[in-house]
Write an enzyme that holds these catalytic residues in place. Structure first.
Site, PDB file in Angstrom:
ATOM      1  N   GLY A  66       0.767  -1.246   0.000  1.00  0.00           N
ATOM      2  CA  GLY A  66       0.000   0.000   0.000  1.00  0.00           C
ATOM      3  C   GLY A  66       0.787   1.279   0.000  1.00  0.00           C
ATOM      4  N   PRO A  97       4.407  -5.189  -0.699  1.00  0.00           N
ATOM      5  CG  PRO A  97       6.604  -4.384  -0.724  1.00  0.00           C
ATOM      6  CD  PRO A  97       5.730  -5.439  -0.109  1.00  0.00           C
ATOM      7  CB  CYS A 154     -14.104   4.727 -30.976  1.00  0.00           C
ATOM      8  SG  CYS A 154     -13.223   4.526 -32.515  1.00  0.00           S
TER       9      CYS A 154
HETATM   10  C1  LIG Z   1      -2.965  -5.009  -4.255  1.00  0.00           C
HETATM   11  C2  LIG Z   1      -2.492  -5.660  -3.025  1.00  0.00           C
HETATM   12  C3  LIG Z   1      -1.206  -5.405  -2.532  1.00  0.00           C
HETATM   13  C4  LIG Z   1      -0.266  -4.417  -3.175  1.00  0.00           C
HETATM   14  O1  LIG Z   1      -0.698  -3.097  -3.026  1.00  0.00           O
HETATM   15  P1  LIG Z   1       0.225  -1.890  -3.471  1.00  0.00           P
HETATM   16  O2  LIG Z   1      -0.590  -0.682  -3.184  1.00  0.00           O
HETATM   17  O3  LIG Z   1       0.523  -2.048  -4.913  1.00  0.00           O
HETATM   18  O4  LIG Z   1       1.466  -1.932  -2.629  1.00  0.00           O
HETATM   19  C5  LIG Z   1      -0.787  -6.105  -1.414  1.00  0.00           C
HETATM   20  N1  LIG Z   1      -1.601  -6.999  -0.804  1.00  0.00           N
HETATM   21  C6  LIG Z   1      -2.857  -7.262  -1.231  1.00  0.00           C
HETATM   22  C7  LIG Z   1      -3.677  -8.236  -0.518  1.00  0.00           C
HETATM   23  C8  LIG Z   1      -3.335  -6.593  -2.361  1.00  0.00           C
HETATM   24  O5  LIG Z   1      -4.580  -6.839  -2.772  1.00  0.00           O
END
Ligand SMILES: *Cc1c(COP(=O)(O)O)cnc(C)c1O
Length: 420
Positions: free
Chosen positions: A245, A280, A348
Site C-alpha cells: 500500500g 508492496p 473510440c
Molecule cells: C494489491 C495488493 C497489494 C499491493 O498493493 P500496493 O498498493 O501495490 O502496494 C498487497 N496486498 C494485497 C492483498 C493486495 O490486494
C-alpha cells in the site's frame, strides 16, 4: 530541462532522455512503440529500501505480483530473494516460471477456487491469507484430501480509513476484503480445531497509494492487540503480515520514504519475535517504469490542442479508470514554443485520454514518455479495439532486454473461429 523525475534512473542525455545508459529513442527504434520500459536498477533500489529498513529483524518482503506480473520483473525480484504475494493460480504459475521460491509465496484474495487451492497446496506455498469462514472450511477439506496441512493467516479487516481513492481502499468495514475484526477471534478458535490447517499468522492490507503511515500504524496496533488475545488463549502466531500500500510520487505527492513508513511499525513491533511480512507492489515497481509512445498527429483546436499518440487507454487504463495523473515528458524536446496538449489515444471513447493539458515542445512523430507507469500499467492493459498489447523492455545498464514481445494481431483472435 527538468531532471527531477520521479523515476530515479531517468535523466537527460545527448540523445534525449535515457533510462540508465540507454536512450529511450534507441528502445523505440529497436522495438517500436508503444513500449513499456522498466529499469532494473530502479527495481533493485526500491527493493533495497525495504531490505535496508528491515535489516536486523526477521522479515519477508513479498512483491505483490498483480502490480506487474512480467516474468522478467518477477525474475529480478526472485534473484533479490523476494517473496511474492499472489491473488490467483495464474500468478503462482508465473512466479514458479520466473524462478520464485514457493516457500515464500503468500496467497491473498476473496475468491480462491478449489483448483487454485490444490495448485498452491501442491506447490507448498508459505501461507494462505484466508478471507472468510467458507474459504477456511474449503481449504481444510482440500488439504485433508491431499493429505497435507494448509498454512493459514486470517486476513482481518481492521476498519481504518486509508484516505485513498475509494476503488483502492480495502480496509473499511463495508468492503468485501478480509474477515470483520470482531469475528476474527472466533474464527481463529475454529481454525485451531481443524485437522488440516496450521495457523501461521495474521494479515491485513488496508489500501493502496497510502501517503502516510498513520492508518497502517493504527491497523497494526489493532492487529497486535488481537495477536496478544490469541496468545492468551494458546494460539501463537509466527508472522504478522501488514500488506502493501505505500504510495509513490506521480505528480507532487510526498509519500514517506520506505524507512519512514516502516519506522512506526517497527517501533510497535520492537522486541516481538514474530516474523514481519509486507506485500508492496506499487512502491517496488511504479517508479521503475514508463510507457513510451509516439505522437501520430498533432491536432490544434480553438479551445484545446490534441496530441494523438499510439498508446491508448487499453495500454494504460489508470487515467481513464481513476483519473490518475502520469507525468508526460517529451523524450527530445524541440526548439519550438511549448503548447498545452490533451494527450489522447486512437480509441473510440472520450475516456481515452492519457493526460490533460500538458505543456510539450513537440512535433508529430516525436516520442513522449508517460512516467511512473510500472505498476498497474501493463498489468491492467487489454486488447480493446483489437489493439495488440505493448512490448515490454527491461533496461540493465547499457543493455535492453525484450521481456515481452509486442503481440501480433493474429494472436488476438487465434482462439476464435467463424461459424462454419
Ligand atoms: C494489491 C495488493 C497489494 C499491493 O498493493 P500496493 O498498493 O501495490 O502496494 C498487497 N496486498 C494485497 C492483498 C493486495 O490486494
Amino acid at each position: 530541462m527538468n531532471s527531477d523525475f520521479p523515476i530515479p534512473t531517468l535523466r537527460p542525455g545527448s540523445a534525449g532522455l535515457q533510462i540508465e545508459d540507454v536512450p529511450l529513442a534507441a528502445i523505440a527504434e529497436r522495438f517500436g512503440t508503444p513500449t513499456y520500459v522498466y529499469s532494473r536498477a530502479a527495481l533493485e533500489q526500491a527493493f533495497d529500501a525495504y531490505r535496508d529498513a528491515l535489516a536486523g529483524r526477521r522479515a519477508l518482503v513479498c512483491y505483490a505480483v498483480k502490480a506487474n506480473s512480467n516474468l522478467g520483473v518477477l525474475a529480478v525480484f526472485a534473484k533479490l530473494g523476494a517473496g511474492f504475494d499472489i491473488v490467483s493460480g495464474g500468478e503462482l504459475s508465473r512466479v514458479l516460471a520466473a524462478g520464485g521460491d514457493p516457500g515464500k509465496v503468500v496467497f491473498s484474495g476473496v475468491g480462491k477456487s478449489a483448483g487454485e487451492m490444490r495448485q498452491a497446496l501442491a506447490a507448498g506455498i508459505r501461507c494462505f491469507n484466508v478471507e472468510s469462514e467458507a474459504e477456511l472450511e474449503r481449504l481444510d477439506m482440500l488439504a485433508g484430501e491431499l493429505g497435507t496441512r494448509a498454512p493459514i493467516a486470517l486476513r482481518v479487516n481492521p476498519d481504518v480509513d486509508p484516505k485513498t481513492h475509494p476503488y483502492i481502499s480495502t480496509g473499511l468495514k463495508n468492503n468485501k476484503f478480509g474477515v470483520a475484526f470482531d469475528t476474527a477471534l472466533a474464527l481463529y478458535r475454529r481454525a485451531a480445531g481443524m485437522a488440516n490447517v496450521r495457523i501461521s499468522g495474521i494479515a491485513c492490507h488496508i489500501g493502496s497509494q497510502l501517503l502516510d503511515s498513520g492508518p497502517i500504524a493504527e491497523a497494526a496496533e489493532k492487529v497486535l492487540g488481537l495477536v496478544d488475545e490469541l496468545a492468551a488463549e494458546g494460539i501463537h502466531l509466527d508472522h504478522i503480515d501488514l500488506g502493501g500500500g505505500l504510495g509513490i510520487r506521480y505528480r507532487d505527492e510526498a509519500p514517506p520514504s520506505v524507512a519512514a513508513y516502516l519506522a512506526p511499525l517497527l517501533r510497535l513491533l520492537d522486541g516481538r519475535s514474530e516474523e514481519l511480512c509486507f506485500e508492496p507492489g506499487r512502491s517496488l515497481i511504479g517508479n521503475a517504469g514508463l510507457l513510451l509512445t509516439r505522437i501520430e498527429y498533432l491536432k490544434p483546436g480553438a479551445e484545446r490542442n490534441f496530441a494523438i499518440v499510439d498508446a491508448a487507454m487499453n495500454d494504460l487504463a489508470r487515467p481513464a479508470l481513476y483519473d490518475a495523473y502520469h507525468e508526460a515528458v517529451a523524450v527530445a524536446p524541440r526548439d519550438v514554443p511549448e503548447r498545452n496538449y490533451e494527450i489522447v489515444g486512437p480509441i473510440c471513447e472520450s475516456g481515452d485520454f492519457l493526460a490533460h493539458d500538458r505543456p510539450l515542445a513537440v512535433a508529430a512523430g516525436d516520442l513522449v514518455a508517460l512516467l511512473s507507469a510500472g505498476a498497474y500499467g501493463m498489468a491492467m492493459s487489454s486488447n480493446y479495439n483489437t489493439r495488440p498489447r505493448a512490448a515490454e523492455v527491461i533496461v540493465d545498464g547499457s543493455r535492453m532486454h525484450l521481456v515481452r514481445q509486442r503481440e501480433t494481431v493474429e494472436s488476438l483472435y487465434a482462439l476464435e473461429s467463424p461459424l462454419p
